[in-house]
Design a protein around this motif. Structure first.
Motif, PDB file in Angstrom:
ATOM      1  N   TYR A 140       7.782  39.425 -65.290  1.00 41.15           N
ATOM      2  CA  TYR A 140       8.791  40.076 -64.420  1.00 41.15           C
ATOM      3  C   TYR A 140       8.153  40.824 -63.261  1.00 41.15           C
ATOM      4  N   ASN A 141       6.862  40.613 -63.055  1.00 45.45           N
ATOM      5  CA  ASN A 141       6.153  41.345 -61.993  1.00 45.45           C
ATOM      6  C   ASN A 141       6.460  42.830 -62.012  1.00 45.45           C
ATOM      7  N   ALA A 142       6.379  43.406 -63.193  1.00 48.91           N
ATOM      8  CA  ALA A 142       6.722  44.827 -63.330  1.00 48.91           C
ATOM      9  C   ALA A 142       5.758  45.705 -62.536  1.00 48.91           C
ATOM     10  N   ASP A 143       6.312  46.668 -61.801  1.00 51.28           N
ATOM     11  CA  ASP A 143       5.479  47.641 -61.086  1.00 51.28           C
ATOM     12  C   ASP A 143       5.095  48.775 -62.027  1.00 51.28           C
ATOM     13  N   TYR A 144       6.072  49.234 -62.796  1.00 51.04           N
ATOM     14  CA  TYR A 144       5.835  50.382 -63.683  1.00 51.04           C
ATOM     15  C   TYR A 144       6.241  50.054 -65.112  1.00 51.04           C
ATOM     16  N   VAL A 145       5.416  50.481 -66.039  1.00 48.78           N
ATOM     17  CA  VAL A 145       5.701  50.270 -67.455  1.00 48.78           C
ATOM     18  C   VAL A 145       5.690  51.625 -68.170  1.00 48.78           C
ATOM     19  N   PRO A 146       6.865  52.176 -68.463  1.00 42.84           N
ATOM     20  CA  PRO A 146       6.892  53.458 -69.174  1.00 42.84           C
ATOM     21  C   PRO A 146       6.576  53.263 -70.650  1.00 42.84           C
ATOM     22  N   VAL A 147       5.443  53.778 -71.060  1.00 41.94           N
ATOM     23  CA  VAL A 147       5.021  53.684 -72.469  1.00 41.94           C
ATOM     24  C   VAL A 147       4.284  54.953 -72.863  1.00 41.94           C
ATOM     25  N   GLY A 148       4.049  55.098 -74.120  1.00 42.06           N
ATOM     26  CA  GLY A 148       3.281  56.236 -74.622  1.00 42.06           C
ATOM     27  C   GLY A 148       1.786  55.996 -74.428  1.00 42.06           C
TER      28      GLY A 148
END
Ligand code: TRP
Length: 335
Positions: A140-148
């Motif tokens: 998905y060509n993610a710019d940001y990945v919110p993770v722990g």
């Protein structure tokens, strides 16, 4: 708008720790970014699992997420988008065995498998898990990945995989996804405030986000506090946890209660009731929404199939481009 993506495994219950640690943040991000959130059931198969329960757990989690405030349109189910698995294969060819062996989650889970069931085996799927995760993100060509913080190593690997792929095909094709860390309250078990709230540790170690009021109140009333011999100016893990729970729930009396504590005047019984009330006020509307959702399961299932089909279009486009770049065969190119 920047693309935000994160995923969650359909294992365990949605409890307060998972809500404050991840889901609440996902809900809030929806107003500033183009967000998509995946139910990663293929990842859930990497540890010993029950085929009878997997699909039900995925639907249950979807209902819970919607009740918590995630928009239906933003949810997809990983196994309903076969392109994830296909891209994972391709990415596996630009990821080294050595890199995968260094993943701490792999080592931890290997230990967990051995500790819980001596007949169970460590699957190859558990080993290649981070490659599938890279596919989830890059497709998905993610710019940001919110993770722990525990996922930082997987994100670093994803960036390496992206770069190596770009190098092999001779094109800056994949963007490097950034980890989006946000300040999240760390919610500990009320029964043992030295360990994180977790569904796998047993019933008393987590507070169900959709549990009934009586149970929530009982759990908080019996929370571990301190033995009354706490040194002045310090706080025991139990009291600290109750204060952070209160704050996370937006408890209005936080400041005055903290002041009482600092003066040595806080009555723990009253304090616990305040915390319990704050939690109950937070979860009640969500529980009511969940009841509505469960009364309309058919509509929700239909909506999720639609949203997944819509989100899949992006995945199909990426995979088709990847196939072009790598030189492998494609059937249809009309997408
Ligand atoms: N590994 C993640 C976890 O254990 C879940 C996950 C799978 C994920 N694919 C992802 C998270 C893609 C972010 C992006 O929490």
């Amino acid at each position: 708008m920047k693309q935000v993506l994160s995923c969650i495994q359909p294992t365990g219950k949605l409890h307060l720790g998972r809500y404050f640690g991840a889901v609440k943040n996902w809900v809030d991000l929806q107003s500033s970014y183009d967000c998509i959130y995946g139910i990663v059931d293929l990842h859930a198969m990497t540890m010993p699992y029950s085929p009878k329960k997997l699909r039900e757990a995925s639907w249950e989690l979807i209902y819970n997420l919607i009740a918590s405030g995630i928009e239906k349109e933003n949810i997809f189910v990983q196994s309903m988008i076969p392109e994830h698995g296909e891209l994972a294969w391709i990415l596996g060819t630009v990821c080294s065995y050595g890199e995968l062996s260094r993943m701490t989650q792999f080592k931890d889970k290997t230990q967990q498998v051995k500790d819980t069931d001596k007949d169970a085996f460590v699957s190859a799927g558990l080993f290649t898990y981070p490659v599938l995760q890279a596919a989830d993100i890059l497709i998905y060509n993610a710019d940001y990945v919110p993770v722990g913080k525990d996922q930082e190593q997987h994100l670093e690997l994803t960036r390496n995989i992206a770069q190596r792929f770009n190098h092999v095909v001779g094109k800056e094709y994949f963007v490097s996804p950034e980890t989006l860390f946000t300040e999240v309250p760390k919610v500990m078990s009320t029964a043992d405030p030295t360990i994180k709230m977790s569904a796998s540790k047993g019933e008393k170690h987590f507070i169900d986000l959709f549990g009934d009021d009586a149970r929530i109140i009982k759990q908080i009333k019996s929370a571990v506090t301190d033995a009354g011999d706490q040194a002045p100016g310090t706080m025991s893990p139990g009291i600290e946890n109750l204060f952070s729970l209160l704050k996370a729930c937006g408890g209005a009396n936080y400041d005055s209660l903290l002041e009482s504590y600092n003066k040595g005047e806080l009555r723990y019984g009253d304090f616990k009731m305040e915390v319990a009330q704050a939690v109950v006020d937070l979860v009640k509307p969500m529980r009511e929404r969940l009841e509505d959702i469960k009364a309309n399961k058919k509509d929700i299932k239909y909506a999720i199939k639609q949203s997944t089909a819509e989100i899949r279009k992006k995945a199909m486009k990426t995979l088709s481009e990847v196939k072009e770049l790598t030189g492998i065969m494609q059937t249809a190119k009309n997408i």
